[in-house]
Every structure is written in structure tokens, then in C-alpha cells.
Design a protein around this motif. Structure first.
Motif, PDB file in Angstrom:
ATOM      1  N   PRO A 277       2.533  73.128   8.015  1.00 10.14           N
ATOM      2  CA  PRO A 277       2.299  71.972   8.894  1.00 10.14           C
ATOM      3  C   PRO A 277       0.855  71.933   9.382  1.00 10.14           C
ATOM      4  CG  PRO A 277       4.067  73.428   9.723  1.00 10.14           C
ATOM      5  CD  PRO A 277       3.278  74.190   8.703  1.00 10.14           C
ATOM      6  N   SER A 278       0.368  70.736   9.603  1.00  7.28           N
ATOM      7  CA  SER A 278      -0.890  70.539  10.322  1.00  7.28           C
ATOM      8  C   SER A 278      -0.896  69.105  10.825  1.00  7.28           C
ATOM      9  CB  SER A 278      -2.108  70.814   9.429  1.00  7.28           C
ATOM     10  OG  SER A 278      -2.558  69.641   8.801  1.00  7.28           O
TER      11      SER A 278
ATOM     12  N   PHE B  56       4.033  69.092   6.069  1.00  5.94           N
ATOM     13  CA  PHE B  56       4.878  68.599   7.165  1.00  5.94           C
ATOM     14  C   PHE B  56       3.955  68.272   8.331  1.00  5.94           C
ATOM     15  CE2 PHE B  56       8.150  68.632  10.462  1.00  5.94           C
ATOM     16  CZ  PHE B  56       9.179  67.975   9.807  1.00  5.94           C
ATOM     17  N   PRO B  57       4.261  67.218   9.094  1.00  2.00           N
ATOM     18  CA  PRO B  57       3.313  66.755  10.103  1.00  2.00           C
ATOM     19  C   PRO B  57       2.868  67.789  11.132  1.00  2.00           C
ATOM     20  CG  PRO B  57       4.918  65.055   9.682  1.00  2.00           C
ATOM     21  CD  PRO B  57       5.355  66.260   8.912  1.00  2.00           C
ATOM     22  N   TRP B  58       3.766  68.540  11.741  1.00  4.52           N
ATOM     23  CA  TRP B  58       3.314  69.494  12.745  1.00  4.52           C
ATOM     24  C   TRP B  58       4.396  70.518  12.995  1.00  4.52           C
ATOM     25  CZ3 TRP B  58      -0.626  71.863  13.739  1.00  4.52           C
ATOM     26  CH2 TRP B  58      -0.958  72.422  14.968  1.00  4.52           C
ATOM     27  N   LYS B  59       3.982  71.646  13.573  1.00  2.24           N
ATOM     28  CA  LYS B  59       4.914  72.756  13.727  1.00  2.24           C
ATOM     29  C   LYS B  59       5.717  72.605  15.020  1.00  2.24           C
ATOM     30  CE  LYS B  59       5.310  77.756  13.555  1.00  2.24           C
ATOM     31  NZ  LYS B  59       4.616  79.056  13.543  1.00  2.24           N
TER      32      LYS B  59
ATOM     33  N   ALA C 223      10.044  71.173  11.993  1.00  4.35           N
ATOM     34  CA  ALA C 223       9.448  71.887  10.867  1.00  4.35           C
ATOM     35  C   ALA C 223      10.297  73.074  10.466  1.00  4.35           C
ATOM     36  CB  ALA C 223       8.028  72.340  11.226  1.00  4.35           C
TER      37      ALA C 223
ATOM     38  N   SER D 118      -2.117  67.742   6.530  1.00  4.29           N
ATOM     39  CA  SER D 118      -0.724  67.774   6.087  1.00  4.29           C
ATOM     40  C   SER D 118       0.000  66.491   6.461  1.00  4.29           C
ATOM     41  CB  SER D 118      -0.013  68.986   6.696  1.00  4.29           C
ATOM     42  OG  SER D 118       1.265  69.164   6.136  1.00  4.29           O
ATOM     43  N   THR D 119      -0.271  66.005   7.668  1.00  4.14           N
ATOM     44  CA  THR D 119       0.335  64.755   8.126  1.00  4.14           C
ATOM     45  C   THR D 119      -0.050  63.587   7.224  1.00  4.14           C
ATOM     46  OG1 THR D 119       0.385  65.487  10.423  1.00  4.14           O
ATOM     47  CG2 THR D 119       0.396  63.114  10.052  1.00  4.14           C
TER      48      THR D 119
END
Length: 269
Positions: free
Chosen positions: A114-115, A62-65, A69, A119-120
């Protein structure tokens, strides 16, 4: 709103079956007609991913926390990874982006990890719908990845390596040398008899890895990303990321997250 400009044909590295580019925009340029995409984010997404899939966890990128998310994790029936600092404060923390912490954290069956970088990129390549198989590579599993690639390459596959990089405070791409080393480490693990057309960018990664391979632990601690983690008290994450060929696992991205890939190179459903 103006549409993003299409990359110049030269930037797609045409004619090369091994290619390399940086970050989300570079990934879009070199993966549109690739058969396999190898995403490298040594500090720390793909290192943590390698450990998680080795432990049998299904990892959903997942793109970001943020709140999205958390909602995504709830809808997917998964556990949302906590932050590095948060994990430190808990007696029985769930997994986090910290690879060292994940080695001993409690097991979860489904993990949203996420990261803003690796991850993105993985999620973006999957959602682009090119049909390419996406795998996550680190120093820990570089030989497993190379071995898995062999049958794909023998059948004529084009392989795009994506060095994820990091972000400057203004959110522009910061090329991160550890990801260049990681991509080169995968290429170096391929048998010498495998002669495939390789772009200049990918050849630079291979040369960069060979220049530091015999002292990668020291170099990883000395690079900017490594120093940042060490200064924040996460030197164990750098040491964990510097362990070469300790994970015999290939994380393959399916419609429902990363799972442990088939050694034969077959793509799991």
C-alpha cells in the motif's frame, strides 16, 4: 453528493502522444484515452516495486495501509507489507515500503504494497477500465521502461506519465520534484531518433531531469521528500532510489498485481 467535474479538454493534453500530469486527479485527466500509463513514485512506491518484481515477487497495489488492506491481503493469499519503522523492530521482517530494506528482506511470493500515492494511482487507473497498460517507473529501471516502450510507441501508442507526488497534511497534492525527475529520466532514456509529439508538461520533466542527472544523489537527498526520509533515519532509502539503471525490469500491472513484463512489450495476462 455532487459528481467531480470533468477536466477541460485542454487539461487532457490532446494531440500529444507523450503527456504528463500529477497525482490521482491529473492521472484521470490524461489517461482516459492513453494506451500506456507510466506511474512514477520515486520515494518510494515505484522504486520498491522495481526491486520487488526484480526479485520475482507479485505486487498487488492497494490505496493505503488500514484494516481494509489487511483483509485484502488475506483474501488474496498475500503478505501485507509492514511499515518502515515496524520493519526496523523485527528480526526477520517481511517486505516494507522501504526499498533498502526490501533488497535484503525475506522473499514472499505475493505482496500487498500500500501507499497513498503511487499505489493508489496504479489501482485507480486499473479500476477505471480504460484498458491502458500500467507500468511502474523509477530511476532504477528507467532505461528498461524506455526500451519496453519503444515497440508500443512505434505502433502509435499514446503514453501518459503520472508523477505521483506526495500529500500535504490537509491531504491536498504536494507536487514532489523527485517524481518530475523520474518521469523526465524515462523520456531521456528513449533513443534520440524517437520523435513523438510531446506535451509542454512532459518536456518540462525532461528538462528538469537533464538539469540534475549528473548529481542526482545529492539532489535527491536535498529535496523535501529526501530530507524527510533522511531526518527520519531512512537515508538508505534515498540512496537506493538514486541508483540509476540498476534494475533491468519492467513491472506491468495485470488483473492479479504487478509482474515482470516481457521485454518485447507484450502485456502479460
Amino acid at each position: 453528493m455532487s459528481r467531480p467535474m470533468e477536466p477541460d479538454l485542454a487539461h487532457t493534453q490532446p494531440g500529444s502522444r507523450f503527456r504528463l500530469e500529477w497525482g490521482p486527479t491529473g492521472a484521470a485527466a490524461v489517461t482516459s484515452d492513453a494506451d500506456v500509463v507510466v506511474v512514477v513514485d520515486v520515494l518510494s512506491f515505484t522504486t520498491t516495486l522495481s526491486i520487488a518484481t526484480l526479485r520475482g515477487m507479485r505486487v498487488l497495489p492497494f490505496p493505503w495501509k488500514d484494516d481494509r488492506a489487511a483483509a485484502y491481503a488475506e483474501a488474496a493469499g498475500a503478505t501485507l507489507a509492514v511499515g518502515r519503522f515496524e520493519a526496523r523492530l523485527l528480526d526477520d521482517p517481511p517486505p516494507s515500503l522501504s526499498p533498502a530494506q526490501l533488497l535484503t528482506s525475506r522473499y514472499v511470493d505475493r505482496l500487498v504494497l500500500p501507499s497513498p500515492n503511487g499505489s493508489t494511482i496504479c489501482a485507480a487507473v486499473r479500476d477505471a477500465g480504460s484498458g491502458a497498460t500500467v507500468v511502474g517507473a523509477s530511476l532504477r529501471n528507467r532505461t528498461a521502461i524506455a526500451r519496453w516502450l519503444l515497440p508500443q510507441v512505434a505502433e502509435g501508442a499514446t503514453v501518459a506519465l503520472v508523477a505521483s507526488g506526495e500529500r500535504w497534511p490537509d491531504n491536498t497534492l504536494r507536487p514532489a520534484v523527485e517524481d518530475l525527475w523520474g518521469a523526465g529520466a524515462v523520456l531521456d532514456a528513449l533513443p534520440a531518433h524517437v520523435e513523438v509529439s510531446t506535451s509542454a508538461e512532459a518536456r518540462v520533466a525532461l528538462t528538469a531531469w537533464r538539469a540534475v542527472a549528473d548529481r542526482i544523489g545529492d539532489e535527491l537527498r536535498a529535496c523535501a521528500s529526501g530530507r524527510e526520509l533522511v531526518d527520519a533515519g531512512f537515508g538508505a532509502d534515498v540512496a537506493t532510489a538514486a541508483e540509476v539503471d540498476v534494475d533491468d525490469v519492467v513491472p506491468v500491472l495485470t488483473r492479479d498485481g504487478f509482474v515482470r513484463g516481457d521485454p518485447s512489450g507484450a502485456t502479460p495476462e
